[in-house]
Design an enzyme around this catalytic site. Structure first.
Site, PDB file in Angstrom:
ATOM      1  N   TYR A  41     -68.674  -5.301  45.900  1.00 32.01           N
ATOM      2  CA  TYR A  41     -67.801  -4.537  45.270  1.00 32.01           C
ATOM      3  C   TYR A  41     -66.487  -5.301  44.990  1.00 32.01           C
ATOM      4  O   TYR A  41     -65.816  -5.079  44.206  1.00 32.01           O
ATOM      5  CB  TYR A  41     -67.564  -3.237  45.690  1.00 32.01           C
ATOM      6  CG  TYR A  41     -68.537  -2.096  45.674  1.00 32.01           C
ATOM      7  CD1 TYR A  41     -69.849  -2.241  45.076  1.00 32.01           C
ATOM      8  CD2 TYR A  41     -68.265  -0.727  45.822  1.00 32.01           C
ATOM      9  CE1 TYR A  41     -70.819  -1.343  44.731  1.00 32.01           C
ATOM     10  CE2 TYR A  41     -69.040   0.304  45.652  1.00 32.01           C
ATOM     11  CZ  TYR A  41     -70.418   0.110  45.129  1.00 32.01           C
ATOM     12  OH  TYR A  41     -71.559   0.849  45.125  1.00 32.01           O
ATOM     13  N   CYS A  72     -66.472   2.002  54.076  1.00 31.39           N
ATOM     14  CA  CYS A  72     -66.342   0.825  53.243  1.00 31.39           C
ATOM     15  C   CYS A  72     -64.710   0.866  52.860  1.00 31.39           C
ATOM     16  O   CYS A  72     -64.083   1.789  52.255  1.00 31.39           O
ATOM     17  CB  CYS A  72     -67.097   0.767  51.984  1.00 31.39           C
ATOM     18  SG  CYS A  72     -66.718  -0.507  50.567  1.00 31.39           S
ATOM     19  N   ASN A  73     -63.842  -0.134  53.223  1.00 31.67           N
ATOM     20  CA  ASN A  73     -62.450  -0.518  52.824  1.00 31.67           C
ATOM     21  C   ASN A  73     -62.262  -0.101  51.212  1.00 31.67           C
ATOM     22  O   ASN A  73     -61.328   0.374  50.755  1.00 31.67           O
ATOM     23  CB  ASN A  73     -61.901  -1.601  53.490  1.00 31.67           C
ATOM     24  CG  ASN A  73     -61.847  -1.412  55.152  1.00 31.67           C
ATOM     25  OD1 ASN A  73     -60.936  -1.145  55.793  1.00 31.67           O
ATOM     26  ND2 ASN A  73     -63.073  -1.567  55.896  1.00 31.67           N
ATOM     27  N   THR A  74     -63.066  -1.004  50.612  1.00 25.74           N
ATOM     28  CA  THR A  74     -62.885  -1.241  49.304  1.00 25.74           C
ATOM     29  C   THR A  74     -63.113   0.173  48.532  1.00 25.74           C
ATOM     30  O   THR A  74     -62.364   0.285  47.592  1.00 25.74           O
ATOM     31  CB  THR A  74     -63.883  -2.257  48.609  1.00 25.74           C
ATOM     32  OG1 THR A  74     -63.706  -3.501  49.472  1.00 25.74           O
ATOM     33  CG2 THR A  74     -63.710  -2.587  47.211  1.00 25.74           C
ATOM     34  N   CYS A 181     -62.989  -5.253  56.459  1.00 27.18           N
ATOM     35  CA  CYS A 181     -63.933  -4.983  55.580  1.00 27.18           C
ATOM     36  C   CYS A 181     -65.243  -4.663  56.545  1.00 27.18           C
ATOM     37  O   CYS A 181     -65.321  -5.440  57.649  1.00 27.18           O
ATOM     38  CB  CYS A 181     -64.352  -6.266  54.718  1.00 27.18           C
ATOM     39  SG  CYS A 181     -66.111  -6.211  53.867  1.00 27.18           S
TER      40      CYS A 181
END
Ligand code: DGL
Length: 251
Positions: A41, A72-74, A181
């Site tokens: 992503y 998920c950090n994103t 991440c």
């Protein structure tokens, strides 16, 4: 009765967080969905990350989960605020690079934050930098998610790519490296090899602890029988096998 805890990630990274949650709460029932088909992503535009995250999380909401972890950090940076607004009643745990503990553990050197392009460019990280940004070097983990997703986390190729990304800072005093991440804990050995004296930080234990306290606060814990883990992916059978292998590797 609602019994499942939903875990979402763009791919295999969330397994590293699920592993920690299962370690401290083995009696819970978990459902993990990895959108492996669409990972990574990180290099995508914000609107695309939001649309993919919304679709992935919806799969878990359709299973009536009692709590949700955006592992998920994103996806957290892009979408956590929106899903929290849409589901104010649902306990939701998101992730951010563990910059705060790394900042306090400094002793005169630098802090490297290794994360995806999106995590580093979105406003959540900007806010984190305003508070804990002294002597921080953000580094985009180019190519790393792809290596993990293709089952090459423990290969020489992955070691070389990590070295290539971090080598420009190898002569500096680096006190800590933040693995921003959830795919990167599988690469710990390669990262530590570049900075043998640095402390590595990731958000897995903090996230699992936060989930535990939210479940307790809401009276939603299950502690009377061994729990289960259901794995789901938008990828293929071999991805499911890789998820289970990585889960076992983390033991
Ligand atoms: N595992 C994810 C994170 O923590 C994102 C990986 C990706 O799909 O780029 O940021």
């Amino acid at each position: 009765m609602k019994d499942l805890i939903g875990f979402f990630d763009s791919g295999l990274g969330g397994i590293s967080v699920l592993h920690e949650a299962h370690r401290i709460m083995p009696n819970e029932n978990y459902i993990f969905f990895g959108d492996n088909k669409n990972a990574p992503y990180g290099p995508r535009p914000l609107e695309e990350i939001r649309a993919l995250t919304a679709a992935g999380i919806q799969r878990l909401l359709d299973r009536e989960v009692k709590a949700l972890v955006i592992a998920c950090n994103t996806a957290t940076s892009a979408y956590a605020e929106i899903v929290r607004e849409q589901h104010p009643e649902l306990p939701i745990v998101g992730m951010e690079p563990a910059l705060k503990p790394a900042h306090y553990a400094r002793h005169g050197g630098k802090v490297i934050v290794l994360a995806t392009d999106a995590t580093l460019r979105l406003s959540k990280f900007e806010r984190l930098m305003e508070r804990y940004g002294d002597d921080v070097i953000p580094v985009v983990g180019e190519g790393l998610v792809e290596l993990v997703e293709s089952g090459r986390a423990h290969s020489q190729e992955a070691a070389d790519q990590v070295r290539k990304l971090l080598r420009p800072y190898a002569d500096m005093q680096v006190d800590s490296v933040v693995l921003g991440c959830t795919h990167y804990p599988y690469l710990r050995g390669h990262i530590q090899a570049v900075f043998p004296g640095a402390q590595l930080f990731d958000g897995r234990d903090g996230t699992a602890m936060r989930l535990k306290s939210l479940l307790e606060e809401h009276g939603l814990t299950s502690d009377d029988r061994p729990g289960t883990i259901e794995y789901q992916t938008s990828g293929g059978e071999e991805t499911l096998a890789l998820m289970k292998r990585l889960m076992a590797w983390l033991d």
